[in-house]
Write a protein that holds these residues in place. Sequence first.
Motif, short mmCIF file in Angstrom:
data_model
loop_
_atom_site.label_atom_id
_atom_site.label_comp_id
_atom_site.label_asym_id
_atom_site.label_seq_id
_atom_site.Cartn_x
_atom_site.Cartn_y
_atom_site.Cartn_z
N UNK A 158 1.20 -0.83 0.10
CA UNK A 158 0.23 -0.03 -0.04
C UNK A 158 1.00 1.20 -0.29
N UNK A 159 1.94 0.93 0.98
CA UNK A 159 2.71 2.59 0.56
C UNK A 159 3.55 2.48 -0.63
N UNK A 160 3.74 1.30 -0.71
CA UNK A 160 4.55 1.95 -1.47
C UNK A 160 3.81 2.39 -3.28
N UNK A 161 2.48 2.03 -2.99
CA UNK A 161 1.83 1.71 -4.22
C UNK A 161 1.27 3.84 -4.46
N UNK A 162 0.91 3.72 -3.27
CA UNK A 162 0.28 5.31 -2.50
C UNK A 162 1.22 6.03 -3.44
N UNK A 163 2.70 6.47 -3.03
CA UNK A 163 3.79 6.74 -3.04
C UNK A 163 3.93 7.43 -4.51
N UNK A 164 4.15 5.97 -5.20
CA UNK A 164 4.38 5.82 -6.62
C UNK A 164 3.32 6.66 -7.54
N UNK A 165 1.88 6.32 -7.50
CA UNK A 165 0.53 7.26 -7.96
C UNK A 165 1.03 8.39 -7.77
N UNK A 166 1.36 8.94 -6.12
CA UNK A 166 0.95 9.93 -5.92
C UNK A 166 2.32 10.88 -6.98
N UNK A 167 3.44 9.85 -6.32
CA UNK A 167 4.05 10.84 -7.39
C UNK A 167 3.84 10.98 -9.07
N UNK A 168 3.79 9.80 -9.26
CA UNK A 168 2.74 9.56 -10.88
C UNK A 168 2.22 11.44 -11.14
N UNK A 169 1.04 11.20 -10.06
CA UNK A 169 0.07 12.46 -10.25
C UNK A 169 0.55 13.88 -10.52
N UNK A 170 1.88 13.91 -9.07
CA UNK A 170 2.70 15.67 -9.04
C UNK A 170 3.93 15.72 -10.17
N UNK A 219 8.41 4.63 -12.72
CA UNK A 219 7.41 4.08 -11.55
C UNK A 219 7.53 3.25 -11.22
N UNK A 220 9.31 1.90 -11.89
CA UNK A 220 9.50 1.23 -11.33
C UNK A 220 10.04 1.82 -10.88
N UNK A 221 11.78 3.07 -11.11
CA UNK A 221 12.76 3.11 -9.98
C UNK A 221 11.84 3.90 -8.59
N UNK A 222 10.98 4.25 -8.86
CA UNK A 222 10.11 4.99 -7.46
C UNK A 222 9.49 3.91 -6.84
#
Lengths: 263, 271
Positions: free
Chosen positions: B60-72, B201-204
Amino acid sequence: MARVFIVLGRFWALLVIVFLLAPIFVTVAVSFSPSAVFDFPVDRLSTRWYERLSRQSSFWEALGTSAWIASVSTLLAVALATPAAIAIATRAIPGARTLAGLLTSPLMMPGLVVGIAFLQAFRAVGLRDAQTCLVIAHVIITLPYIVRTLLASLHLFDFSLIDAARTLGSTWPGAVAKVLLPALFPAVVTGSAFAFLASFDNYSISLFLVDVTARTLPIQVLNYLETGADPTIAAISTILLCFTVLALLLADRIVGVRRLDLG
Amino acid sequence: MAAAGWLALPAAAWATICFLLPLAILFATSFQSGDGAPFGVFARIFGDSYYRDVIANTVVYASVVTFACLAIGYPFALALVRLPGWLQALGMIAILLPLTASAIVKTFGWTILLRTTGLVNKLLMAIGAIDAPIRILFTLPGLYLGTINMLLPFMILPIFAVMRRIDPTLLDAAATLRSGPVDRFLRVTLPLSLPGAFAGFSIVFSLASSAYVIPTLLIGERHKVLSKVIAHNFLVANDPALGAGLAVVLLIFCTSMIALAARFGRARKES
């Protein structure tokens, strides 16, 4: 319609820029604060924490350890990576792509997993000296940066120049030393700068390998943070930041970081 | 070409002995469970609700962070390419300076920003979102805010690198063909910038799922993630088999995400 997008885009860009720089800005500001409770914003400037830092020998010892390990491992990595990159770029060996993948893969691996893998392996062979363990591990951390920049540079190198040198009577090693190595020099400098910083900043792997005889700076800072911190941490962070920016500017002066493929 | 293959030998040997071999030992350790069953550790990990929770927390932590980084990060990279010179330079500094600063330094900066008397609380009160200071440090929102901040440059860089290489005449050509700004984005910029997004995406994701210092300093023991439980098993509990098993779970998890993103990136390129 297009104008709206441009204005929105600029607004978003400014917001994100502020967000990205916030923690760094705050750290630098707090390092000049007179109080011990991390007051921000800072109303009066003081160098109190820098003075305190100058008296803390544990930080300076750790700084020395980090600089030593980063230098030795970067030099070793350059010595290993340069011939390997030449062999890979000239396709002199079977499985050149596999080897390139192997040498750059530590960059993509979770550092923590690599760190415990090292811890176990060193325990298994009975290697106890923390300094040696750190250097062996840090060569693996630094290799990817040097291999990547060297391969990018070799990709642009015109190998017919070597053939030309040989037609003019040069031996193959002679041609490599006189034609290829000077052309690779900028890549070695940029690669080494990034490699040195990667080693210097590393904590996820070092965390498992340090002991009381050899403690790197990031680990020292981390320990200090976990045992109740004061703005001395901000002072050392600011010094490190200046040092990093200087190193990158220097590398840029020598070869131009802009030539580096950042993607 | 008379280059000699033995030039690659020292580096290949070093990488094999000092990198592949330790990883192989780690895998081997995870299969030693003491009770003789070859998958004993993994049965223990997936059979225990505590470890299942830790794995779920990490995902959950990795997914939320990754999608948020993508969105920002994606809109930011899009805007950055079109910014005028000096603003673009400022944007580049904002990406590169945090990358050169140690994660420990930035995490420390966040602990100051997030405390109850910190700037984030003052900002929230100033815009009227809250009446009294709230606790953010050592809570999930604080952890997410800090992690997103620190991993964002790794998302922006590859997207920006790809976007910068898009030929602007393509957009002009689309405009000549009466394509509007939204349409131009959807049909030209978006497809061409996807490889950068997949790379970011993969790096984050990989960095977030194995982050150790950030959760340690921003939330502490309240929120268990894989990296912290692994470190605990090696450094404190002295249970290397269990630690190695969890490390193998984390490793497989990260590499499969990277392989998946690379796969998608390649499939897009070919079509």
